[in-house]
Design a protein around this motif. Structure first.
Motif, PDB file in Angstrom:
ATOM      1  N   GLY A 141      -2.047  63.623 -36.859  1.00 25.05           N
ATOM      2  CA  GLY A 141      -1.173  62.468 -36.581  1.00 25.05           C
ATOM      3  C   GLY A 141      -1.468  61.286 -37.491  1.00 25.05           C
ATOM      4  O   GLY A 141      -0.551  60.700 -38.088  1.00 25.05           O
ATOM      5  N   ASP A 142      -2.778  60.925 -37.666  1.00 24.49           N
ATOM      6  CA  ASP A 142      -3.115  59.761 -38.494  1.00 24.49           C
ATOM      7  C   ASP A 142      -2.674  59.984 -39.933  1.00 24.49           C
ATOM      8  O   ASP A 142      -2.147  59.089 -40.587  1.00 24.49           O
ATOM      9  N   GLU A 143      -2.920  61.217 -40.380  1.00 22.33           N
ATOM     10  CA  GLU A 143      -2.546  61.570 -41.758  1.00 22.33           C
ATOM     11  C   GLU A 143      -1.035  61.398 -41.939  1.00 22.33           C
ATOM     12  O   GLU A 143      -0.556  60.824 -42.922  1.00 22.33           O
ATOM     13  N   ALA A 144      -0.287  61.912 -40.936  1.00 17.65           N
ATOM     14  CA  ALA A 144       1.178  61.816 -40.991  1.00 17.65           C
ATOM     15  C   ALA A 144       1.628  60.356 -41.064  1.00 17.65           C
ATOM     16  O   ALA A 144       2.491  59.994 -41.863  1.00 17.65           O
ATOM     17  N   PHE A 158       3.581  58.619 -44.113  1.00 17.94           N
ATOM     18  CA  PHE A 158       4.867  57.989 -43.791  1.00 17.94           C
ATOM     19  C   PHE A 158       4.894  56.534 -44.263  1.00 17.94           C
ATOM     20  O   PHE A 158       5.855  56.057 -44.879  1.00 17.94           O
ATOM     21  N   GLU A 159       3.778  55.852 -44.007  1.00 17.82           N
ATOM     22  CA  GLU A 159       3.707  54.434 -44.370  1.00 17.82           C
ATOM     23  C   GLU A 159       3.803  54.252 -45.874  1.00 17.82           C
ATOM     24  O   GLU A 159       4.537  53.398 -46.369  1.00 17.82           O
ATOM     25  N   LYS A 160       3.083  55.077 -46.600  1.00 15.67           N
ATOM     26  CA  LYS A 160       3.068  54.991 -48.059  1.00 15.67           C
ATOM     27  C   LYS A 160       4.485  55.230 -48.607  1.00 15.67           C
ATOM     28  O   LYS A 160       4.979  54.483 -49.458  1.00 15.67           O
ATOM     29  N   ALA A 161       5.133  56.272 -48.083  1.00 17.05           N
ATOM     30  CA  ALA A 161       6.482  56.613 -48.552  1.00 17.05           C
ATOM     31  C   ALA A 161       7.460  55.462 -48.274  1.00 17.05           C
ATOM     32  O   ALA A 161       8.266  55.084 -49.128  1.00 17.05           O
TER      33      ALA A 161
END
Ligand code: C2E
Ligand code: CA
Ligand code: CA
Length: 626
Positions: A72-75, A79-82
């Motif tokens: 989840g954290d990785e996702a 997501f934030e970076k994108a």
């Protein structure tokens, strides 16, 4: 934010189980066209050609990339970076349970916070949260979807393509909206610009481009404010052309307009850095002097602007300027105060002889107040028929016979007693009472002269009366209705009247002459040297101004002047009348010089209609006796 319709379509999938990730890969692999955006674009273009504007609705949008992760954290990090790079995902598939990190619901909540529009698919097992619970935490239910494990391949494919499709059309709609907004903004900006130029135009006089009344108001307020801050003062000057009507009447309005433009230019140049200029309509200009110490120089420059001939066909027009001005106090005065005072000063400048600059002083206010009160009383007197006429006999050259009479207005004011017509006629002219007053005089004279139809009766006219375009016609009708022959009525006009409204004036005077009325040039020699006018209108008589007669003893050349006036009259076939004859020596001299007619206290003062009748009765009797 404007997005590119061709933005890459990416999906983020997060699940902690390797076999589930593998299943996703298998199911979705044939939908991914990693670098196929070109062919896809070509396809879309083709579809657009064939079916119009909605290619996304007809062509499978395809997926450009699928990003997989396990936690989840990785996702959330991906997501934030994108999102921050401006490459958002079209949809996210989140497993609800992903130990040991945050669960799918929390990951979804965080993603929503970053992008409220993101389409999220929650992938649940049987024992997981209920949809209602999840929706309560993640929000935006319409963009929240559910897949139940173990999932069906077709269901996953359909979900993925539908969401990508939806995302693409959302972006397209957003793009379109942004485009519309941009257009609207452009239209709005254009509107604002044209509004600004309309406002600008509303402040300018279209003929000269100078400030108009509205523009002057704003510029004046600003200047007055600035003067107040700098402890300085403003001066306001009214400029009016003397006898401008002549230019329009004699040369036409096109020349008149060019003349006004050139004059405006000259006034602007004369004003220079010492103030600013406005045109207030017609031949009226205003100059606001912002440098008090330069005012005197500025006024002399302004008075001089009409000295040079005008470029237009080198018109040498008999035009000069009159200026009325006043000082303005920043703490008290408004533009209308300044205009009122400058106007009074201008009026006084004009009556003092034209071509001068006159400063306002308090006495002018009092004078105006008096004249206004008097005007009001005069109006009442006209309405109450409280005016009357006197008639002064005009004598044959030897002084023995009455050959005519001149009608002279008399007003007995309830408080001030007899008021001289020399005082109240100009007031009547100034306060728009002259037409009414003049009509009253003519009506009265026409009634009175039925008692002496064998001599000529003179009526004084003010130029203002010709402002009524039907004046001549009305007079003709009136005489006809009263059964009076026009040949026994003579109109006296002054040289000053001639300088005014020449064209209509000439037409009406001509109409009167044609009908048989007589015409006399009054006060000859007191106004403008205008022998030229004598030949323009059909005069029958020339009346030498009283000032010449009373100066006979004082001025040695007055006698010669009289002789030449008489010579001129003879040459033009005019009767020459001498006014204001008070002494015997004057009479003798005038008679010797060849004057045809005498008028003055030496013979008779102005008297009542009954006195005239008695006088004429006596004359007829002695005629019969002789
Ligand atoms: P005006 O047309 O020059 O009239 C002659 C004036 O000279 C009259 O003054 C008359 O009383 C005066 N006068 C005549 N003989 C002598 C004299 O021997 N010595 C002196 N000192 N004065 C003499 P009045 O009646 O005061 O009129 C003054 C002016 O008012 C007239 O001057 C005329 O311009 C104007 N006025 C009078 N009645 C009318 C009128 O009905 N209509 C118009 N438009 N103006 C009028
Ligand atoms: Ca007269
Ligand atoms: Ca006169």
């Amino acid at each position: 934010m404007m997005m590119n319709v061709q933005a890459r379509r990416r999906i983020l999938i997060c699940d902690d189980e390797t076999n589930v990730i593998d299943a996703y890969r298998r199911i979705l692999s044939d939908l991914v066209k990693a670098d196929g955006s070109h062919s896809e674009t070509a396809l879309e273009a083709l579809a657009a050609d064939l079916f119009g504007e909605e290619p996304a609705a007809l062509v499978d949008p395809g997926i450009n990339e699928i990003v997989y992760c396990r936690q989840g954290d990785e996702a959330v990090a991906i997501f934030e970076k994108a999102t921050s790079k401006g490459e958002p995902f079209a949809a996210v598939f989140l497993d609800v349970r992903m130990p040991p990190g945050i669960d799918g619901v929390e990951a979804a909540r965080r993603m929503r916070a970053l992008d409220p529009t993101i389409n999220i698919v929650m992938v649940t097992g049987y024992s997981d949260h209920r949809p209602a619970e999840i929706a309560g935490i993640v929000g935006a239910q319409d963009r929240l979807f559910y897949l139940v494990k173990p999932f069906d391949a077709d269901e996953v494919r359909q979900m993925a393509t539908t969401l990508v499709h939806r995302w693409a059309s959302d972006i397209r709609a957003a793009d379109e909206l942004a485009g519309r907004l941009q257009e609207l903004e452009q239209v709005n900006r254009a509107l604002q610009a044209s509004e600004a130029s309309a406002l600008q135009a509303a402040r300018r006089d279209p003929l000269t481009g100078l400030l108009n009344r509205k523009g002057l108001q704003e510029a004046f307020d600003t200047a007055l404010c600035a003067a107040g801050e700098a402890d300085g003062k403003l001066s306001f000057a009214y400029i009016d052309l003397d006898r401008f009507k002549l230019v329009n009447d004699v040369h036409g309005h096109a020349v008149g307009d060019r003349f006004i433009c050139e004059l405006g230019d000259r006034i602007v140049r004369a004003t220079g850095q010492d103030g600013f200029v406005a045109r207030l309509g017609g031949d009226e200009f205003a100059v606001v002097c912002t440098r008090q110490e330069k005012l005197d120089d500025l006024l002399s420059r302004l008075l001089a602007v009409s000295e040079r001939p005008f470029a237009d066909a080198n018109l040498r027009l008999p035009v000069s300027l009159s200026i009325g001005y006043c000082h303005c106090d920043s703490s008290r005065d408004s533009l209308s105060d300044a205009m009122r005072r400058a106007d009074l000063a201008l009026y006084s400048a004009k009556s003092a002889g034209r071509g001068i600059a006159q400063i306002y002083d308090r006495n002018l206010d009092e004078e105006f107040l008096r004249s206004r009160t008097l005007a009001r009383d005069l109006k009442t007197a006209i309405e109450a028929d409280a005016l009357h006429l006197h008639y002064q006999p005009l004598m044959s050259a030897d002084g023995s016979r009455v050959t005519g009479v001149e009608a002279l207005l008399r007003w007995s004011h309830p408080d001030h007693g007899q008021v001289s017509p020399a005082l109240f006629i100009p007031i009547a002219e100034q306060h728009n009472l002259m037409v009414e007053l003049g009509d009253w005089v003519i009506g009265q004279v026409i009634r009175d002269i039925r008692a002496w139809p064998d001599i000529v009766t003179s009526i004084n006219l003010s130029a203002v009366q010709f402002g009524n375009p039907r004046f001549a016609e009305d007079v003709i009708e009136l005489a006809k209705a009263a059964g009076i022959s026009p040949a026994v009525v003579e109109f006296e006009i002054t040289e000053t009247a001639l300088a005014g409204n020449m064209i209509d004036f000439s037409r009406q005077v001509e109409t009167l002459c044609e009908a048989g009325f007589k015409l006399a040039l009054d006060d000859f020699g007191s106004g403008y040297a205008s022998i030229g006018y004598l030949s323009q209108l059909r005069f029958n008589k020339l009346k030498i101004d009283r000032s010449f007669i009373s100066n006979l003893r004082l001025k040695p050349n007055a006698e010669r002047m009289i002789q030449s006036i008489v010579g001129l009259g003879e040459a033009m076939g005019l009767t020459v009348t001498a006014e204001g004859v008070e002494e015997v020596f004057q009479h003798e001299l005038l008679r010797a010089a060849g004057c045809d007619q005498m008028q003055g206290f030496l013979f008779h003062r102005p008297c009542s209609k009954e006195d005239v009748q008695r006088l004429l009765d006596r004359q007829r009797k002695s005629d019969r006796a002789a």
